[in-house]
Enzyme design. Structure first.
Site, short mmCIF file in Angstrom:
data_model
loop_
_atom_site.label_atom_id
_atom_site.label_comp_id
_atom_site.label_asym_id
_atom_site.label_seq_id
_atom_site.Cartn_x
_atom_site.Cartn_y
_atom_site.Cartn_z
N LYS A 89 0.79 -1.11 -0.09
CA LYS A 89 0.12 0.11 0.06
C LYS A 89 0.88 1.26 -0.05
CE LYS A 89 -4.14 -1.92 2.32
NZ LYS A 89 -4.91 -1.76 3.57
N PHE B 123 -17.05 5.84 4.04
CA PHE B 123 -15.61 5.90 4.12
C PHE B 123 -14.93 5.68 2.89
CE2 PHE B 123 -16.74 1.89 6.06
CZ PHE B 123 -16.01 0.99 5.23
N ARG C 233 2.57 -5.93 10.21
CA ARG C 233 1.73 -4.86 10.59
C ARG C 233 2.01 -4.54 11.90
NH1 ARG C 233 -3.45 -7.35 7.75
NH2 ARG C 233 -3.17 -6.80 5.63
N GLU D 10 -8.06 -11.84 -7.92
CA GLU D 10 -7.25 -10.55 -7.51
C GLU D 10 -6.10 -10.56 -8.31
OE1 GLU D 10 -6.74 -10.45 -3.36
OE2 GLU D 10 -8.81 -9.57 -2.81
N TYR E 67 -12.58 -3.07 -4.09
CA TYR E 67 -13.30 -2.78 -2.76
C TYR E 67 -14.77 -2.75 -3.20
CZ TYR E 67 -8.78 -1.57 -0.83
OH TYR E 67 -7.41 -1.76 -0.55
N THR F 293 -5.67 -7.22 10.67
CA THR F 293 -5.97 -5.92 9.58
C THR F 293 -5.61 -4.55 10.35
OG1 THR F 293 -7.50 -6.99 8.41
CG2 THR F 293 -7.46 -4.66 8.20
N ASN G 48 -2.06 0.00 6.72
CA ASN G 48 -1.40 -1.32 7.31
C ASN G 48 -0.35 -1.89 6.53
OD1 ASN G 48 -3.21 -2.30 5.46
ND2 ASN G 48 -4.54 -3.34 6.96
#
Length: 143
Positions: A11, A59, A104, A132, A51, A93, A118
């Site tokens: 990320k 959010f 993490r 994915e 997502y 997570t 994370n």
């Protein structure tokens, strides 16, 4: 245990903190094999698909904005039972709940949004991994 291939997304927090090499080394130390690796900017379309389970939540715009802060690194990783093992290496997570020694727990955000910042996304099962990998890698990019 079955030989599996999973998707990992480094990320924007991992990219901006220069953690990609450190985290990748942890995966390789476990004996997992890199089968595909690339940097890419994520479009609104790919994020809405990836997502889709939260795309209607209030959010989601924050998630989309975060995931577009920098390009991400997509990784196809292979190994015996790699899906579960990677998730164990990552920890929960929520980085605030992740134990020291997990990725993490060591590198995730402890002050801000610990569920979003994370370090990595990892597929949560064989079906998700297959979908994915197709979403983030084109034919011929996973070896």
């Amino acid at each position: 245990m079955a030989l599996e291939t999973t998707l990992i997304l480094f990320k924007p927090d991992a990219v901006s903190k220069s953690l990609v090499g450190t985290v990748l080394a942890r995966f390789e130390t476990e004996g997992f094999k890199i089968r595909g690796l690339k940097m890419m900017a994520l479009s609104d379309e790919i994020l809405a698909e990836h997502y889709s389970h939260i795309a209607d939540k209030p959010f989601f715009p924050d998630v989309r904005s975060f995931m577009q802060e920098t390009p991400v690194i997509a990784l196809a990783l292979e190994g015996e039972g790699v899906i579960g093992k990677v998730r164990d290496l990552l920890g929960p997570t929520d980085s605030k709940e992740a134990a020291p020694g997990t990725i993490r727990g060591d590198f995730g955000d402890k002050e801000g949004d610990a569920k979003m910042r994370n370090v990595c996304h990892a597929s949560d099962g064989p079906e998700a991994a297959a979908a994915e990998l197709k979403r983030f890698f084109n034919d011929g990019e996973v070896f």
